[in-house]
Design an enzyme around this catalytic site. Sequence first.
Site, short mmCIF file in Angstrom:
data_model
loop_
_atom_site.label_atom_id
_atom_site.label_comp_id
_atom_site.label_asym_id
_atom_site.label_seq_id
_atom_site.Cartn_x
_atom_site.Cartn_y
_atom_site.Cartn_z
N GLY A 85 0.84 -1.21 0.00
CA GLY A 85 0.00 0.00 0.00
C GLY A 85 0.86 1.24 0.00
N GLY A 87 2.61 3.92 1.36
CA GLY A 87 3.07 4.26 2.70
C GLY A 87 3.53 5.70 2.82
N LYS A 108 3.74 12.26 -3.44
CA LYS A 108 4.60 11.22 -2.86
C LYS A 108 5.60 11.89 -1.93
CE LYS A 108 7.99 7.96 -4.64
NZ LYS A 108 8.44 7.30 -5.87
N ASP A 120 8.72 6.80 7.48
CA ASP A 120 8.36 8.13 7.95
C ASP A 120 7.40 8.85 7.01
OD1 ASP A 120 9.98 8.64 5.82
OD2 ASP A 120 11.45 9.86 6.91
N ARG A 171 3.21 12.95 -8.78
CA ARG A 171 3.31 11.99 -9.88
C ARG A 171 2.00 11.93 -10.65
NH1 ARG A 171 5.65 6.47 -8.00
NH2 ARG A 171 3.68 6.19 -6.93
N ARG A 178 -1.69 -1.67 -10.11
CA ARG A 178 -0.47 -2.46 -10.23
C ARG A 178 -0.81 -3.94 -10.31
NH1 ARG A 178 3.13 1.06 -6.81
NH2 ARG A 178 1.86 2.90 -6.47
N ASP A 248 4.65 -4.86 -7.30
CA ASP A 248 3.97 -3.63 -6.86
C ASP A 248 4.49 -2.43 -7.65
OD1 ASP A 248 6.29 -4.42 -5.19
OD2 ASP A 248 6.08 -2.42 -4.36
N ASN A 249 5.59 -2.60 -8.37
CA ASN A 249 6.11 -1.52 -9.20
C ASN A 249 5.84 -1.78 -10.68
OD1 ASN A 249 7.08 -0.22 -6.94
ND2 ASN A 249 9.09 -1.20 -7.06
N ASP A 258 8.25 4.17 -10.53
CA ASP A 258 9.20 3.95 -9.45
C ASP A 258 10.64 4.05 -9.94
OD1 ASP A 258 9.98 3.41 -6.83
OD2 ASP A 258 8.11 2.32 -6.57
P1 AMP Z 1 9.16 1.30 -3.11
O1 AMP Z 1 10.47 0.66 -2.81
O2 AMP Z 1 9.23 2.78 -3.29
O3 AMP Z 1 8.42 0.61 -4.21
O4 AMP Z 1 8.26 1.12 -1.81
C1 AMP Z 1 7.84 -0.13 -1.29
C2 AMP Z 1 6.83 0.08 -0.21
O5 AMP Z 1 7.40 0.80 0.90
C3 AMP Z 1 5.60 0.87 -0.61
O6 AMP Z 1 4.50 0.35 0.07
C4 AMP Z 1 5.92 2.27 -0.14
O7 AMP Z 1 4.77 3.05 0.08
C5 AMP Z 1 6.65 1.98 1.16
N1 AMP Z 1 7.57 3.07 1.52
C6 AMP Z 1 8.70 3.41 0.87
N2 AMP Z 1 9.30 4.45 1.48
C7 AMP Z 1 8.54 4.79 2.53
C8 AMP Z 1 8.61 5.80 3.54
N3 AMP Z 1 9.62 6.66 3.60
N4 AMP Z 1 7.63 5.85 4.46
C9 AMP Z 1 6.61 4.98 4.43
N5 AMP Z 1 6.47 4.01 3.51
C10 AMP Z 1 7.41 3.91 2.55
MG MG Z 2 6.90 1.25 -5.31
#
Ligand code: AMP
Ligand code: MG
Length: 483
Positions: A85, A87, A108, A120, A171, A178, A248-249, A258
């Site tokens: 989800g 985050g 984002k 965070d 974005r 996805r 998820d990407n 991403d």
């Molecule tokens: P990503 O590597 O950007 O595809 O992120 C993988 C997952 O980690 C996704 O669910 C993102 O929303 C979550 N995520 C990545 N960075 C953060 C962050 N700084 N705070 C909260 N969730 C994050």
């Molecule tokens: Mg991602």
Amino acid sequence: MNFSHSYSQLGKEFFQRVLPTPVTAPQLLLFNDELAQQLALSPALISDSKLLAQYFSGNLLPEQANAIALTYAGHQFGGFNPQLGDGRAHLLGELIDQSGSRFDVQLKGSGQTPYSRQGDGRCPLGPAIREFIMSEAMFHLNVPTTRCLAVVATGEPVYRQQTSPGAVVTRVASSHIRVGTFQYFSAQGDRESLEKLINYTISRHFDDIAGDDPERVVKFLNKVIDKQIDLIIEWLRVGFIHGVMNTDNTLINGETIDFGPCAMMGTYHPGTVYSSIDSQGRYAFGNQAQIANWNMARFAETLIPFIDNDQEQAISLVQEIIYGFVDQFNQKYQQMLASKLGVRDNHKFEHQVAKDILQAMQERSLDYTVTFVQLAQSLTDKDVADKLHGQLGKCYQQWREQLNMLAIDAQSAQRVMQQTNPLVIPRNHHVEQVLAECENGNIDAAIKFIQVLKSPYEQLTDTHLYQDLPIDNDSGYRTFCGT
Ligand code: AMP
Ligand code: MG
């Protein structure tokens, strides 16, 4: 802004309502005027950088906007996570552009959500600007991609290995559906939501599939696979390494999303990988087709209950489609390589020549982008021809003989090559240099770079500033997820 909210009408299973967390000192750093005009933002808003900074930091919700975090699951480096989800992202809603197409607009780095887990909810400035630069470069290279509308500095620090300034990036995507969205509902055993998602996705992205077509889900699967193949082909054409091709990407609409650990390949080598967390090379340049195939198999699995009431029948049909990926990919890959060598209609083209040229580039550690540009030049420049002949050996001569045999004259071949092979790409050392300057307060460095990247097939006055190769051949270069 005239937001609509078709996705959130799917139901509460699909998202969580959560407001962005305001930031102390929002300041607009980058804004994509061209995209803003396409999305029909008003001229008054486009010229009001204070208001844009408020909107695109999450400090002020535009009228008619909502803020929701989307739910999804995903296979990350091959392991399934049933609950990911957004985050650190908030979907504001959808805008219809000048040509009637629907686009998601999402912040984002805009604060925590129920999906943040340990995170965070924030984004450092460097990765935000990187996403803007890379996605603009990809868009103008004619690669399907999500884009960035804005980067707003938050005025707040973000704590990672080091402390850096924070930013929110906006974005824009044809949708954020996805493979992992389908996997989420499939893993939940929530057949009703899955069916809603299938219907919604077909009507949003593949509305030529008729509602009463008994084969509509099979057609849907085939179309998603087509788009994935086309996407990977384009990545391979320009030397793009995504770096984190988790499900998820992987967007159903076939757009690049991403840009965390992505990089461009300099020296040609299929094993090229830069991501610091990809120690096994799972997402190496030359593995990307195979991984897309794997991701499509994970997608196909979620559709099985909707393909045939007879499960065995459904599985065998899906298997056949997934096994067909390789042939379909290879055909398009050969066509793409032929175009890189000046041959538009490749039926009679001897593909071994293309393979041999790549092999020679690999053995002699030649740069992917530069070599194809020089191959085009060599058709009308004897000195370049002699030099390449010396570097590549007999496959160079064989290529020229192929062109003769196919009766393709130098000018026509050159034209095809100039449209297929970029003169300039966002090389890793330039991206890093520009980001370092931006972090020192010189955002103009990014603006100047993007200006050149907007015309990758044209030699502009400033293009040469970004065409040089890294002195160390990018050895030791590492990219990070940017979280
Ligand atoms: P990503 O590597 O950007 O595809 O992120 C993988 C997952 O980690 C996704 O669910 C993102 O929303 C979550 N995520 C990545 N960075 C953060 C962050 N700084 N705070 C909260 N969730 C994050
Ligand atoms: Mg991602």
